[in-house]
Design a protein around this motif. Structure first.
Motif, mmCIF file in Angstrom:
data_model
loop_
_atom_site.group_PDB
_atom_site.id
_atom_site.type_symbol
_atom_site.label_atom_id
_atom_site.label_comp_id
_atom_site.label_asym_id
_atom_site.label_seq_id
_atom_site.Cartn_x
_atom_site.Cartn_y
_atom_site.Cartn_z
ATOM 1 N N TYR A 158 0.825 -1.186 -0.232
ATOM 2 C CA TYR A 158 -0.389 0.098 0.103
ATOM 3 C C TYR A 158 0.618 1.412 0.247
ATOM 4 O O TYR A 158 1.889 1.964 0.471
ATOM 5 C CB TYR A 158 -0.707 -0.084 1.493
ATOM 6 N N ASN A 203 -15.716 -3.321 1.139
ATOM 7 C CA ASN A 203 -15.287 -4.132 0.393
ATOM 8 C C ASN A 203 -14.655 -4.383 1.625
ATOM 9 O O ASN A 203 -13.143 -4.539 1.829
ATOM 10 C CB ASN A 203 -13.806 -3.568 -0.607
ATOM 11 N N GLU A 206 -10.472 -4.912 1.257
ATOM 12 C CA GLU A 206 -9.865 -3.180 1.771
ATOM 13 C C GLU A 206 -9.430 -3.422 3.267
ATOM 14 O O GLU A 206 -8.979 -3.216 3.761
ATOM 15 C CB GLU A 206 -10.252 -2.860 0.871
ATOM 16 N N ASN A 263 -13.978 -0.826 -6.371
ATOM 17 C CA ASN A 263 -12.666 0.181 -6.367
ATOM 18 C C ASN A 263 -13.158 1.696 -6.635
ATOM 19 O O ASN A 263 -12.494 2.391 -8.266
ATOM 20 C CB ASN A 263 -11.972 -0.345 -7.946
ATOM 21 N N TRP A 279 -3.490 2.892 -1.975
ATOM 22 C CA TRP A 279 -4.057 1.539 -2.679
ATOM 23 C C TRP A 279 -2.923 0.337 -2.984
ATOM 24 O O TRP A 279 -1.989 1.359 -2.666
ATOM 25 C CB TRP A 279 -4.292 2.629 -3.977
#
Length: 438
Positions: A158, A203, A206, A263, A279
């Motif tokens: 990330y 998500n 994530e 996304n 990200w």
């Protein structure tokens, strides 16, 4: 993971319980063979901005492999939203591929099914040896003390992506190094009418990746030393609350992002709607959406104070994709040759360049192609300040239960309900109760 990994949902406890007697590769006998030496089936994960892009990247390489070996590879690119459940179904039904990509965080869980070929010293020797791979990538290939269930294929970390023009317009001269700085910068950015920080609140994967990092920064672990879940300890609760508070209290994540799971936050950033994005290896995806590399900068993910490093200074999970073989494949020799091909120095350069990821193979990683500024932050993070998610058999259930708890907390924040410490602790207690007994 993609270059962007979407939610891998539905990894339920019952699925893994059923998978404990798993086999794969098209047979339920549990034993591999070389009965079909001229063909292989390959499930690739969706690494690019779309499945069509992945096929465009991969097919020429598969054709190259066929030309070299005479083995035809049947490709299927599987979306992340389907991949884990497809794999679990294959481990119980026996109707699976010969070779497949897996999220590296699933390695220990899928290893526990017994369906994947163990990568012992003999098998690693067939692909050039274990020492070809960087240690951080090998750390996410299965449970400690056991032969790996997979081989590293793509490595990612990330980073904080920031829009240079939005920063300049808000009078911000450098990216934030701490969360307090990010929140302070957010006030300046909001005053200019821009969104501050994107997130994928629905998500599940994530969510897990981020709260894992926040937990590390709070000196917390989601699992105790004996492997039992410990989701409700005070530092874990504080870590999860700090992440959700970026929306609930600090107002830097838009409430609409609570519904994002595909996304959309990346697209918002690419279109100049928001100032920052957390990200994994996003450059290829941003380019595919028309964003110039000159329009954004890349910085390390913020920490609580100081600079990124080990312990409480961790600022990324070790992200990446592994490649595995179903141990009852009907073309074990061919599958091993394919893994060797995909992890060769030459292919590592081609594939990781296409996906803006970092090669987990040492020789390829040192290539000049991966010394660009876009890769420098990712390489440094992987080398110095990234940590592997828990390599435990129940890891995929952990992703699902805690990731869903965070999703629900974001929904509360978006609806204007107070996200109190008690609410966070209750959500994590519920998640812990859904975990299997050790």
């Amino acid at each position: 993971m993609r270059s962007i990994r979407a939610a891998a949902v539905g990894a339920v406890t019952m699925s893994l319980a059923l998978a404990a007697t798993a086999c794969g590769g098209g047979s339920s006998s549990g034993g591999g063979s070389n009965d079909s030496p001229k063909t292989l089936t390959y499930w690739a994960s969706n690494q690019g901005a779309g499945i069509a892009i992945d096929k465009k990247v991969l097919q020429p390489e598969l054709d190259k492999f066929e030309k070299q070996t005479g083995i035809k590879v049947k490709l299927e690119v599987v979306p992340w939203s389907d991949l884990l459940n497809r794999i679990l179904t294959a481990t119980t039904s026996g109707q699976g591929p010969d070779v497949l990509n897996i999220g590296n965080t699933w390695s220990a869980s899928l290893q526990a099914t017994g369906a994947l070929l163990p990568w012992d010293a003999k098998n690693f020797a067939k692909i050039g040896g274990k020492d070809r791979f960087v240690d951080s990538a090998l750390g996410s290939t299965g449970a400690e003390g056991k032969d790996p269930a997979a081989v590293p294929l793509y490595s990612m970390a990330y980073a904080l992506y920031y829009n240079k023009q939005i920063f300049a317009d808000a009078g911000i001269s450098k990216p934030p190094a701490t969360w307090a700085e990010l929140v302070a910068d957010g006030k300046k950015i909001s005053a200019k009418g821009k969104s501050v920080l994107g997130a994928e609140g629905s998500n599940v994967s994530e969510n897990i990746h981020h709260v894992f990092v926040f937990a590390k920064q709070h000196g917390a672990e989601f699992f105790a030393a004996d492997g039992k879940p410990d989701f409700t300890n005070d530092n874990v609760v504080a870590a999860v609350k700090q992440y959700v508070d970026l929306m609930a209290k600090d107002k830097v994540i838009p409430t609409g992002d609570a519904e994002y799971a595909q996304n959309q936050s990346v697209s918002d950033f690419a279109k100049g709607k928001q100032a920052m994005l957390l990200w994994q290896s996003a450059s290829a995806n941003l380019k595919s959406q028309g964003m110039s590399e000159d329009a954004y900068g890349i910085a390390p993910v913020p920490v609580q104070s100081g600079t990124p490093g080990t312990g409480t200074q961790v600022n990324s999970m070790v992200a990446g994709i592994n490649i595995s073989v179903f141990k009852n494949s009907h073309n074990l020799d061919g599958a091993t040759k394919f893994v060797k091909f995909m992890t060769s120095d030459a292919e590592q350069k081609i594939l990781n360049t296409a996906y803006s990821s970092i090669p987990p193979v040492k020789a390829a990683q040192s290539d000049a192609a991966f010394t660009a500024p876009a890769n420098a932050v990712l390489k440094d993070t992987l080398a110095t300040s990234a940590a592997a998610l828990p390599q435990v058999a129940s890891e995929s259930q952990f992703e699902t239960t805690v990731g869903t708890a965070v999703k629900d907390l974001f929904a509360d924040a978006a609806a204007g309900r107070p996200v109190t410490t008690d609410l966070v602790k209750a959500a994590l207690k519920k998640a812990q109760q859904q975990m299997p007994a050790k």
